[in-house]
Scaffold this active site. Structure first.
Site, PDB file in Angstrom:
ATOM      1  N   THR A  21     -18.236   2.772 132.273  1.00 47.52           N
ATOM      2  CA  THR A  21     -19.482   3.093 132.968  1.00 47.52           C
ATOM      3  C   THR A  21     -19.204   3.554 134.391  1.00 47.52           C
ATOM      4  O   THR A  21     -19.955   4.354 134.948  1.00 47.52           O
ATOM      5  CB  THR A  21     -20.405   1.862 132.978  1.00 47.52           C
ATOM      6  OG1 THR A  21     -20.571   1.379 131.642  1.00 47.52           O
ATOM      7  CG2 THR A  21     -21.774   2.199 133.542  1.00 47.52           C
ATOM      8  N   TYR A  28      -9.651  -4.575 126.147  1.00 44.62           N
ATOM      9  CA  TYR A  28     -10.903  -3.809 126.050  1.00 44.62           C
ATOM     10  C   TYR A  28     -10.819  -2.868 124.864  1.00 44.62           C
ATOM     11  O   TYR A  28     -10.016  -1.941 124.850  1.00 44.62           O
ATOM     12  CB  TYR A  28     -11.134  -3.054 127.363  1.00 44.62           C
ATOM     13  CG  TYR A  28     -12.404  -2.227 127.441  1.00 44.62           C
ATOM     14  CD1 TYR A  28     -13.406  -2.304 126.482  1.00 44.62           C
ATOM     15  CD2 TYR A  28     -12.595  -1.372 128.516  1.00 44.62           C
ATOM     16  CE1 TYR A  28     -14.560  -1.548 126.574  1.00 44.62           C
ATOM     17  CE2 TYR A  28     -13.750  -0.596 128.625  1.00 44.62           C
ATOM     18  CZ  TYR A  28     -14.724  -0.689 127.659  1.00 44.62           C
ATOM     19  OH  TYR A  28     -15.865   0.077 127.755  1.00 44.62           O
ATOM     20  N   LYS A  62     -13.084  -7.634 125.597  1.00 41.07           N
ATOM     21  CA  LYS A  62     -14.414  -7.034 125.545  1.00 41.07           C
ATOM     22  C   LYS A  62     -14.439  -6.106 124.335  1.00 41.07           C
ATOM     23  O   LYS A  62     -13.584  -5.232 124.204  1.00 41.07           O
ATOM     24  CB  LYS A  62     -14.712  -6.237 126.813  1.00 41.07           C
ATOM     25  CG  LYS A  62     -16.024  -5.453 126.737  1.00 41.07           C
ATOM     26  CD  LYS A  62     -16.176  -4.488 127.895  1.00 41.07           C
ATOM     27  CE  LYS A  62     -17.467  -3.669 127.743  1.00 41.07           C
ATOM     28  NZ  LYS A  62     -17.607  -2.645 128.815  1.00 41.07           N
ATOM     29  N   ILE A  92     -20.018  -7.897 129.001  1.00 41.06           N
ATOM     30  CA  ILE A  92     -19.833  -6.917 130.068  1.00 41.06           C
ATOM     31  C   ILE A  92     -20.809  -5.797 129.730  1.00 41.06           C
ATOM     32  O   ILE A  92     -20.589  -5.031 128.791  1.00 41.06           O
ATOM     33  CB  ILE A  92     -18.387  -6.429 130.150  1.00 41.06           C
ATOM     34  CG1 ILE A  92     -17.460  -7.616 130.488  1.00 41.06           C
ATOM     35  CG2 ILE A  92     -18.241  -5.329 131.196  1.00 41.06           C
ATOM     36  CD1 ILE A  92     -15.982  -7.256 130.548  1.00 41.06           C
TER      37      ILE A  92
END
Length: 296
Positions: free
Chosen positions: A48, A136, A164, A208
């Protein structure tokens, strides 16, 4: 290692000036907005945050501003993912020198590493730092997934403390949780905002969340109400959040999040090109959703 990532951790956008420089004043504004919203951590330079668009010097300055503005109120997480192992190590050491509490390392993109390659990649990085590392997994963006078996093996490394999962595949998320539950210090964090409550119910420690940029209090209600045993209230908050996450497809990610923040008056600018701003009709659609959610 006793560090356990938990709660709602916004994947913070990177505010940009019109000439595509990091807007540090705007970054401080959004961090204050998020802290006032009750978030449990601050995560910068992730997907992001347009990590792919910044130099190492820009990343260092962004982390330094974040650590300074957060001032120890909540943990600071930094994304240090890259294609090569040596660049991940360099970024992780840089983040460590800036005083972050933990790093999140995205799988390599463009290349197609095997599971053995991924295991060695993360093992080597972990051996080069004392920071807690969060794996991730974001196969929709990278084309690379970390299997549940590989995550189970990596969870045995003391400073690899969690993962995540932004795959959107809840069966995979559930397997991450099931296979690592023997290690109480290992956390699975949801990365798909429509599945925050589902993750908590199955054993995740938090999320997250990109939506937490725009609706931090609402995202935190999902977590806080769940922790308080108010499962009905948590479910209502999850339902209330869904339209914002589903609106992401109005534009190219993360344009919708940035436009929503601008609608809130935070003035964080647009995305790095080639990602364009929303068109007038797209802005009108997003504005309608924001009004229905009572965000504006």
């Amino acid at each position: 290692m006793s560090f356990i990532p938990r709660g709602i951790i916004p994947a913070v956008v990177t505010p940009m000036t019109p000439d595509e420089q990091v807007d540090h004043a705007a970054l401080r504004r959004i961090i204050r907005f998020l802290l006032e919203g009750g978030v449990h951590g601050i995560f910068v330079i992730g997907t992001t945050g347009e990590f792919y668009a910044m130099t190492q010097d820009e990343k260092r300055a962004l982390i330094e501003t974040t650590v300074d503005e957060t001032a120890g109120k909540v943990p600071v997480y930094a994304g240090t993912g890259a294609i090569t192992t040596k660049e991940c190590i360099a970024l992780t050491k840089m983040a460590e020198s800036c005083g972050v509490d933990a790093v999140s390392i995205l799988t390599p993109m463009f290349i197609s590493p095997s599971q053995d390659d991924l295991y060695e990649h993360y093992r080597i990085i972990a051996s080069e730092t004392e920071l807690p590392i969060i794996l991730y997994n974001n196969v929709p963006r990278t084309g690379v997934t970390i299997s549940a078996g590989t995550v189970e093996k990596l969870s045995r490394i003391p400073n690899i403390v969690g993962i995540k999962d932004s795959s959107g595949d809840f069966t995979l998320t559930a397997e991450y949780i099931r296979l690592t539950r023997y290690r109480k210090e290992f956390a699975v964090l949801q990365g798909r905002d429509t599945q925050i409550l589902a993750g908590l119910q199955y054993g995740a420690t938090g999320a997250i969340a990109a939506c937490a940029n725009v609706a931090p209090r609402l995202c935190c209600e999902i977590y806080d109400r769940f922790q308080a045993g108010d499962y009905a209230g948590s479910l209502e908050a999850q339902f209330a959040l869904a339209p914002l996450r589903l609106a992401f497809n109005i534009g190219t990610f993360p344009a919708v999040i940035k436009e929503a923040l601008n609608m809130l008056g935070l003035n964080i600018g647009g995305c790095v090109k080639p990602i364009r701003d929303l068109l007038p009709n797209e802005k009108a659609e997003l504005q309608s959703i924001m009004k229905e959610m009572k965000l504006i």
